[in-house]
Write a protein that holds these residues in place. Structure first.
Motif, mmCIF file in Angstrom:
data_model
loop_
_atom_site.group_PDB
_atom_site.id
_atom_site.type_symbol
_atom_site.label_atom_id
_atom_site.label_comp_id
_atom_site.label_asym_id
_atom_site.label_seq_id
_atom_site.Cartn_x
_atom_site.Cartn_y
_atom_site.Cartn_z
ATOM 1 N N HIS A 70 4.215 12.652 -3.555
ATOM 2 C CA HIS A 70 5.712 12.692 -3.742
ATOM 3 C C HIS A 70 6.291 11.979 -5.103
ATOM 4 O O HIS A 70 7.020 12.575 -5.870
ATOM 5 N N VAL A 71 5.854 10.958 -5.123
ATOM 6 C CA VAL A 71 6.043 9.972 -6.392
ATOM 7 C C VAL A 71 5.658 10.583 -7.587
ATOM 8 O O VAL A 71 6.294 10.785 -8.611
ATOM 9 N N GLY A 72 4.152 11.220 -7.503
ATOM 10 C CA GLY A 72 3.742 11.651 -8.715
ATOM 11 C C GLY A 72 4.008 13.243 -9.153
ATOM 12 O O GLY A 72 3.304 13.855 -9.679
ATOM 13 N N GLY A 73 5.047 13.921 -8.143
ATOM 14 C CA GLY A 73 5.232 15.160 -8.247
ATOM 15 C C GLY A 73 4.081 16.019 -7.829
ATOM 16 O O GLY A 73 3.718 17.125 -8.423
ATOM 17 N N GLY A 74 3.406 15.474 -7.033
ATOM 18 C CA GLY A 74 2.300 16.330 -6.415
ATOM 19 C C GLY A 74 0.816 16.109 -7.338
ATOM 20 O O GLY A 74 -0.404 16.617 -6.728
ATOM 21 N N ASN A 75 0.989 15.171 -8.132
ATOM 22 C CA ASN A 75 -0.294 14.964 -8.851
ATOM 23 C C ASN A 75 -1.028 13.525 -8.452
ATOM 24 O O ASN A 75 -1.110 12.475 -9.008
ATOM 25 N N ALA A 76 -1.310 13.553 -7.379
ATOM 26 C CA ALA A 76 -2.009 12.350 -6.598
ATOM 27 C C ALA A 76 -3.414 11.958 -7.219
ATOM 28 O O ALA A 76 -3.541 10.534 -7.341
ATOM 29 N N GLU A 77 -3.976 12.799 -7.821
ATOM 30 C CA GLU A 77 -5.506 12.582 -8.539
ATOM 31 C C GLU A 77 -5.248 11.690 -9.768
ATOM 32 O O GLU A 77 -5.733 10.718 -9.789
ATOM 33 N N THR A 78 -4.070 11.921 -10.674
ATOM 34 C CA THR A 78 -3.788 11.092 -11.609
ATOM 35 C C THR A 78 -3.323 9.669 -11.232
ATOM 36 O O THR A 78 -3.796 8.687 -11.788
ATOM 37 N N LEU A 79 -2.507 9.851 -10.128
ATOM 38 C CA LEU A 79 -2.070 8.354 -9.779
ATOM 39 C C LEU A 79 -3.222 7.656 -9.120
ATOM 40 O O LEU A 79 -3.437 6.279 -9.407
ATOM 41 N N LEU A 80 -4.303 8.164 -8.629
ATOM 42 C CA LEU A 80 -5.308 7.514 -8.083
ATOM 43 C C LEU A 80 -6.270 6.946 -9.238
ATOM 44 O O LEU A 80 -6.728 5.927 -9.232
ATOM 45 N N LYS A 81 -6.266 7.891 -10.211
ATOM 46 C CA LYS A 81 -7.225 7.325 -11.360
ATOM 47 C C LYS A 81 -6.540 5.969 -11.962
ATOM 48 O O LYS A 81 -7.034 5.103 -12.263
ATOM 49 N N VAL A 82 -5.198 5.969 -12.234
ATOM 50 C CA VAL A 82 -4.508 4.983 -12.796
ATOM 51 C C VAL A 82 -4.756 3.733 -11.863
ATOM 52 O O VAL A 82 -5.169 2.735 -12.346
ATOM 53 N N ALA A 83 -4.712 3.930 -10.618
ATOM 54 C CA ALA A 83 -4.523 2.786 -9.632
ATOM 55 C C ALA A 83 -6.167 2.439 -9.712
ATOM 56 O O ALA A 83 -6.224 1.190 -9.567
ATOM 57 N N ALA A 84 -7.073 3.141 -9.819
ATOM 58 C CA ALA A 84 -8.398 2.809 -9.931
ATOM 59 C C ALA A 84 -8.642 1.925 -11.233
ATOM 60 O O ALA A 84 -9.385 1.061 -11.156
ATOM 61 N N THR A 143 0.741 -1.150 0.031
ATOM 62 C CA THR A 143 -0.094 0.047 -0.144
ATOM 63 C C THR A 143 0.973 1.160 -0.085
ATOM 64 O O THR A 143 2.348 1.153 0.490
ATOM 65 N N ILE A 144 0.350 2.264 -0.563
ATOM 66 C CA ILE A 144 0.975 3.515 -0.443
ATOM 67 C C ILE A 144 0.123 4.591 0.127
ATOM 68 O O ILE A 144 -1.051 4.700 -0.040
ATOM 69 N N SER A 145 0.582 5.595 0.884
ATOM 70 C CA SER A 145 -0.290 6.503 1.438
ATOM 71 C C SER A 145 -0.414 7.886 0.501
ATOM 72 O O SER A 145 0.393 7.826 -0.572
ATOM 73 N N LEU A 146 -1.219 8.710 0.695
ATOM 74 C CA LEU A 146 -1.480 9.735 -0.113
ATOM 75 C C LEU A 146 -0.421 10.524 -0.236
ATOM 76 O O LEU A 146 -0.038 11.073 -1.472
ATOM 77 N N SER A 147 0.413 10.931 0.747
ATOM 78 C CA SER A 147 1.424 11.734 0.560
ATOM 79 C C SER A 147 2.543 10.937 -0.196
ATOM 80 O O SER A 147 3.339 11.850 -0.702
ATOM 81 N N GLN A 148 2.751 9.824 0.055
ATOM 82 C CA GLN A 148 3.809 9.143 -0.924
ATOM 83 C C GLN A 148 3.395 9.350 -2.210
ATOM 84 O O GLN A 148 4.141 9.552 -2.918
ATOM 85 N N MET A 149 2.181 9.054 -2.546
ATOM 86 C CA MET A 149 1.520 9.403 -4.075
ATOM 87 C C MET A 149 2.018 10.640 -4.356
ATOM 88 O O MET A 149 2.442 10.708 -5.499
#
Length: 55
Positions: free
Chosen positions: A11-25, A3-9
């Protein structure tokens, strides 16, 4: 499963957690299809190896 936390996402995504969440979904919702594709690819690789005489 890891699992990965929102803050980690963020950091990894350069602040674009929404895009990473969409990809994960997307990946999660299509996990069975993706698993089937991976299984078929593994079978094809085994067949190709057998044709080439690889163990």
């Amino acid at each position: 499963m890891n699992t990965i936390s929102l803050s980690q996402m963020q950091h990894v995504g350069g602040g674009n957690a929404e895009t990473l969440l969409k990809v994960a979904a997307f990946l999660w919702s299509h996990r069975e299809t993706l698993s089937n594709i991976a299984s078929e690819a593994a079978l094809e690789m085994a067949d190709l190896d057998a044709e080439c005489g690889k163990p």
